[in-house]
Motif scaffolding. Structure first.
Motif, short mmCIF file in Angstrom:
data_model
loop_
_atom_site.label_atom_id
_atom_site.label_comp_id
_atom_site.label_asym_id
_atom_site.label_seq_id
_atom_site.Cartn_x
_atom_site.Cartn_y
_atom_site.Cartn_z
N PRO A 40 0.81 -1.22 0.00
CA PRO A 40 0.00 0.00 0.00
C PRO A 40 0.85 1.27 0.00
CG PRO A 40 -0.94 -1.57 1.52
CD PRO A 40 0.39 -2.14 1.08
N GLN A 41 1.97 1.24 0.72
CA GLN A 41 2.84 2.41 0.75
C GLN A 41 3.48 2.65 -0.62
OE1 GLN A 41 5.44 3.14 4.27
NE2 GLN A 41 4.92 1.02 4.78
N VAL A 42 3.96 1.58 -1.25
CA VAL A 42 4.56 1.71 -2.58
C VAL A 42 3.53 2.22 -3.58
CG1 VAL A 42 5.66 0.46 -4.48
CG2 VAL A 42 6.27 -0.09 -2.11
N ASP A 43 2.34 1.66 -3.51
CA ASP A 43 1.27 2.05 -4.41
C ASP A 43 0.93 3.53 -4.26
OD1 ASP A 43 -0.37 1.11 -6.47
OD2 ASP A 43 -2.07 0.79 -5.14
N GLU A 44 0.87 4.00 -3.04
CA GLU A 44 0.59 5.41 -2.78
C GLU A 44 1.70 6.31 -3.30
OE1 GLU A 44 -0.08 5.74 1.38
OE2 GLU A 44 -1.95 4.60 1.34
N THR A 47 1.29 6.67 -7.03
CA THR A 47 0.23 7.63 -7.33
C THR A 47 0.73 9.06 -7.16
OG1 THR A 47 -1.47 6.06 -6.56
CG2 THR A 47 -2.12 8.36 -6.75
N LEU A 48 1.47 9.30 -6.10
CA LEU A 48 2.02 10.63 -5.85
C LEU A 48 2.98 11.05 -6.96
CD1 LEU A 48 2.25 13.08 -3.99
CD2 LEU A 48 3.99 11.83 -2.66
N ALA A 61 -4.93 10.99 -10.97
CA ALA A 61 -3.63 10.31 -11.03
C ALA A 61 -3.80 8.82 -10.79
CB ALA A 61 -2.68 10.91 -10.00
N ARG A 62 -4.67 8.46 -9.86
CA ARG A 62 -4.91 7.05 -9.56
C ARG A 62 -5.50 6.34 -10.77
NH1 ARG A 62 -2.96 3.41 -5.99
NH2 ARG A 62 -4.49 1.80 -5.51
#
Length: 246
Positions: A40-44, A47-48, A61-62
């Protein structure tokens, strides 16, 4: 072997582990459980990155990130093709996460240590990410090497050329190798090349991943399915590989 209350399954025609001398593991969502809160952290972070690159809001962006993922296989590959992004810069940004949520996994470490032969990590992520995560799990020292996305010339799994490059680089005979992976489609080529294949699925549905990424797919290219890697190695793999109980 099929337990209705658990995602444990072996096909009747499954390739076994008696002749395996090289053990290959994917990293993300394979060597750690979903509650480690790594992906989840990598995925966020991805997106950033897309937000900053294209000047988009989070929702837009998502959506673009997921479009890229489905079209190209990874967001990184899409950004390299579509925007000429430096892959090393992207990976450093995406993997700049908090590792404190990852717990030591002594059972997994013991099982991997006792596997007879070579052990390698094959990941679409970076070497540094793999080493950081495996170190927190307490299993890094059991692996001979990491074959990361850079070693694959930034061509991600499930491309056939990536597996072939991996096999050549490390001198692996596929018919004497087993691959543990969390996404079913990433096991098709390895199975075709002769590897024994094990699909690792979460114990409970992970809300941060898409359904197809965690489905216990029972296709011909998947020999085994498990939702507990350490237990599967100890109960199924080690005895077949001729390793006596500790």
């Amino acid at each position: 072997m099929h337990h209705p209350d658990k995602a444990q399954f072996t096909t009747a025609a499954a390739r076994g582990f008696a002749d395996v001398d090289t053990w290959v593991f994917d990293l993300d969502n394979t060597l750690y459980p979903s509650d480690a809160r790594v992906w989840p952290q990598v995925d966020e972070r991805i997106t950033l990155y897309v937000m900053k690159l294209y000047g988009l809001d989070g929702i837009s962006a998502r959506a673009l990130q997921k479009h890229f993922y489905h079209r190209y296989g990874t967001t990184l590959k899409a950004l390299m093709v579509e925007a000429g992004v430096d892959p090393h810069e992207f990976l450093d940004f995406a993997h700049d996460i908090d590792h404190s949520t990852i717990k030591l996994d002594p059972d997994l470490g013991d099982a991997i240590e006792r596997l007879p032969g070579r052990k390698l990590i094959l990941t679409n992520g970076s070497r540094r990410h793999a080493e950081n995560v495996a170190s927190k799990l307490g299993i890094l020292d059991h692996f001979e090497d990491v074959f990361d996305i850079a070693a694959a010339d930034f061509v991600p799994k499930p491309e056939r050329s990536t597996y072939e490059r991996f096999l050549r680089t490390h001198g692996v005979e596929p018919t004497r190798a087993a691959l543990f992976e969390d996404i079913a489609r990433n096991l098709a080529v390895p199975h075709d090349l002769g590897m024994a294949t094990v699909l690792v699925v979460p114990k409970i549905a992970d809300p941060y991943r898409e359904a197809f990424e965690q489905e216990a797919v029972r296709d011909a290219h998947i020999d085994h399915i498990t939702d507990d890697l350490a237990a599967f190695l100890s109960a199924c793999v080690l005895p077949e590989a001729g390793v006596k109980p500790a």
